[in-house]
Design a protein around this motif. Structure first.
Motif, short mmCIF file in Angstrom:
data_model
loop_
_atom_site.label_atom_id
_atom_site.label_comp_id
_atom_site.label_asym_id
_atom_site.label_seq_id
_atom_site.Cartn_x
_atom_site.Cartn_y
_atom_site.Cartn_z
N LEU A 229 -7.42 4.02 -46.73
CA LEU A 229 -7.00 2.85 -47.50
C LEU A 229 -8.19 2.02 -47.96
CD1 LEU A 229 -3.89 1.74 -45.42
CD2 LEU A 229 -3.93 2.93 -47.62
N MET A 230 -9.25 2.00 -47.18
CA MET A 230 -10.45 1.27 -47.59
C MET A 230 -11.09 1.94 -48.81
SD MET A 230 -12.11 0.26 -43.89
CE MET A 230 -13.53 -0.58 -44.60
N VAL A 231 -10.99 3.26 -48.88
CA VAL A 231 -11.48 3.96 -50.07
C VAL A 231 -10.68 3.55 -51.29
CG1 VAL A 231 -11.71 6.23 -51.17
CG2 VAL A 231 -12.37 5.94 -48.77
N LEU A 232 -9.35 3.54 -51.16
CA LEU A 232 -8.50 3.12 -52.28
C LEU A 232 -8.79 1.68 -52.68
CD1 LEU A 232 -5.00 4.68 -51.43
CD2 LEU A 232 -6.94 5.70 -52.63
N GLY A 249 6.97 7.78 -43.98
CA GLY A 249 7.30 7.23 -42.67
C GLY A 249 6.28 7.52 -41.59
N TYR A 250 5.06 7.92 -41.99
CA TYR A 250 4.01 8.21 -41.01
C TYR A 250 3.51 6.89 -40.44
CZ TYR A 250 -0.40 10.08 -39.15
OH TYR A 250 -1.45 10.43 -38.34
N GLN A 251 3.83 6.62 -39.19
CA GLN A 251 3.63 5.29 -38.61
C GLN A 251 2.18 4.80 -38.65
OE1 GLN A 251 2.23 4.13 -35.50
NE2 GLN A 251 2.84 2.04 -36.04
N PRO A 252 1.19 5.63 -38.30
CA PRO A 252 -0.20 5.13 -38.38
C PRO A 252 -0.59 4.68 -39.79
CG PRO A 252 -0.10 7.12 -37.05
CD PRO A 252 1.24 6.98 -37.69
N LEU A 253 -0.10 5.41 -40.81
CA LEU A 253 -0.42 5.01 -42.18
C LEU A 253 0.34 3.74 -42.56
CD1 LEU A 253 -1.75 5.43 -44.90
CD2 LEU A 253 0.07 7.05 -45.49
N VAL A 269 -1.54 -1.76 -54.29
CA VAL A 269 -1.21 -0.72 -53.33
C VAL A 269 0.22 -0.96 -52.88
CG1 VAL A 269 -1.73 0.34 -51.11
CG2 VAL A 269 -3.58 -0.53 -52.54
N CYS A 270 1.11 -0.07 -53.17
CA CYS A 270 2.51 -0.28 -52.83
C CYS A 270 3.16 1.03 -52.46
CB CYS A 270 3.27 -0.93 -53.98
SG CYS A 270 3.32 0.07 -55.49
N GLN A 271 4.33 0.92 -51.85
CA GLN A 271 5.12 2.09 -51.55
C GLN A 271 6.29 2.11 -52.51
OE1 GLN A 271 5.11 0.75 -47.29
NE2 GLN A 271 5.30 2.94 -46.96
#
Length: 393
Positions: A229-232, A249-253, A269-271
């Motif tokens: 995410l820091m790269v993005l 739904g990958y919890q760490p992400l 940055v959105c889902q």
């Protein structure tokens, strides 16, 4: 067992009972691995109504079955496999027990197997051994090349341990299983883990092809979500690019997204579930690759394992994607400033390449070509040639 299936019985036109041939389609893996086999099963069930068709997969793919309307087939849903390494052996034993139970429910009550067969993908090799147990044909169906190769020492050890079988495969005619087939993909069937299951649970010889009467036809991974995410974020701050993230739904992400989102504009940055995009950046899984090809968008692939490397190279060869990214170009091992900057700069350059008029035009051309193809129809035609008598196909 979460779901159930039928025993393959049927009635003739006079109201009496007549045996219906049975076809099992077994597929495990990701949605991209399972969906093509499920679609083939649905097409076969619709085309060959005289068959009793059963589909076996993990319960996680239940929605896939509804998506393709497997209304003509019975459905067995096996419990999902856990990824906990310390439970791997226990889970493997239970999974194989479930597979045996499911196939036994279909074939176990009928001495006749005329016309019966099993279709499997490369992640359902249990089906191959079970086909041997129940003396039915086995067809391997895969929409991609074999994603693994035999260990370097395999042939030497095979020749040393099984010299007569090695000689048999070397001298086998082209229309029979030969050594080329073994080295291409069947070597995995000779691994020790299968041998103990064959011997202890199936009462077969530990070594395939050494039982009498054999009849077969052979046919988002993220280690460091925060760094990703820091790269993005760095790319967003340096350009006017915006990203849509599918976290599945990958919890760490998901957790990392929440921690980073506070410092990034909400629109950056959105889902989302369905928004237009100019480029699809993905791991080159078969499902993601197919979806992006059909959508006609440029792609950027960052493969991690198995067949993903093949698909990534194939996308570049087709001209719909730049050269594949290496893992560290998208997900650095560390989140220090230097690693993030280097990865972001590489991603920016790759995005610029993917946005070229040549790649965008080629993506549209490929999508138009795919839209006129009938992949399931062609797969169904080949399957019918292999399993149906000439007069019925």
């Amino acid at each position: 067992m979460v779901g159930g299936g039928g025993n393959g019985g049927g009635c003739d036109g006079d109201g009496g009972h007549s045996r219906r041939p049975r076809a099992i389609f077994m597929a495990f893996g990701t949605r991209g691995d399972v969906f093509p086999i499920a679609a083939l099963a649905a097409a076969f069930a619709q085309d060959q109504r005289q068959y009793s068709v059963v589909f076996i997969t993990h319960s996680a793919h239940q929605t896939v079955m509804f998506d393709i309307c497997l209304c003509q087939a019975h459905l067995f849903l096996l419990p999902n496999s856990s990824r906990a390494s310390h439970r791997k052996k226990i889970i493997q034993v239970e999974h194989r027990k479930e597979c045996l139970s499911a196939v036994e429910d279909v074939f176990g009550n009928d001495m006749s197997t005329h016309g019966d067969f099993i279709v499997i993908n490369f992640f359902a090799l249990e089906g191959w051994h079970l086909a041997e147990l129940f003396q039915v044909k086995c067809i391997i169906a895969a929409p991609y090349f074999v994603p693994y190769s035999a260990p370097a020492s395999f042939e030497r050890q095979f020749k040393q341990s099984l010299p007569l079988l090695y000689k048999y495969f070397q001298e086998a005619p082209l229309n029979m299983v030969c050594w080329t087939d073994i080295t291409h993909w069947m070597w995995a069937l000779f691994m020790e883990s299968w041998g103990s299951w064959r011997n202890d649970s199936l009462n077969l010889s530990p070594i395939p092809f050494t039982d009498i009467g054999r009849s077969a036809l052979i046919m988002g991974f993220l280690r460091n979500p925060k760094a990703f995410l820091m790269v993005l974020k760095d790319v967003i701050e340096k350009t006017d690019y915006r990203f849509i993230l599918f976290s599945s739904g990958y919890q760490p992400l998901d957790s990392a997204i929440q921690s980073v989102a506070s410092s990034v504009a909400e629109s950056s940055v959105c889902q989302a579930s369905a928004l237009h995009c100019d480029i699809a950046i993905h791991h080159a899984g078969s499902g993601s690759t197919a979806a992006a090809l059909f959508a006609g968008v440029a792609q950027i692939a960052c493969p991690f394992l198995l067949d993903q490397f093949y698909w990534a190279e194939r996308l570049h060869w087709l001209g719909v994607a730049p050269e594949p990214l290496r893992r560290q170009h998208l997900i650095p091992d560390t989140d220090n400033a230097s690693s993030i900057k280097n990865a972001a700069d590489m991603l920016i350059g790759t995005i610029k390449s993917a946005l070229s008029s040549e790649i965008k035009a080629q993506a549209i051309r490929i999508a138009n070509k795919l839209s006129s193809e009938d992949g399931i129809g062609e797969a169904l035609r080949i399957l019918k040639e292999r399993v149906l008598p000439q007069s019925e196909s």
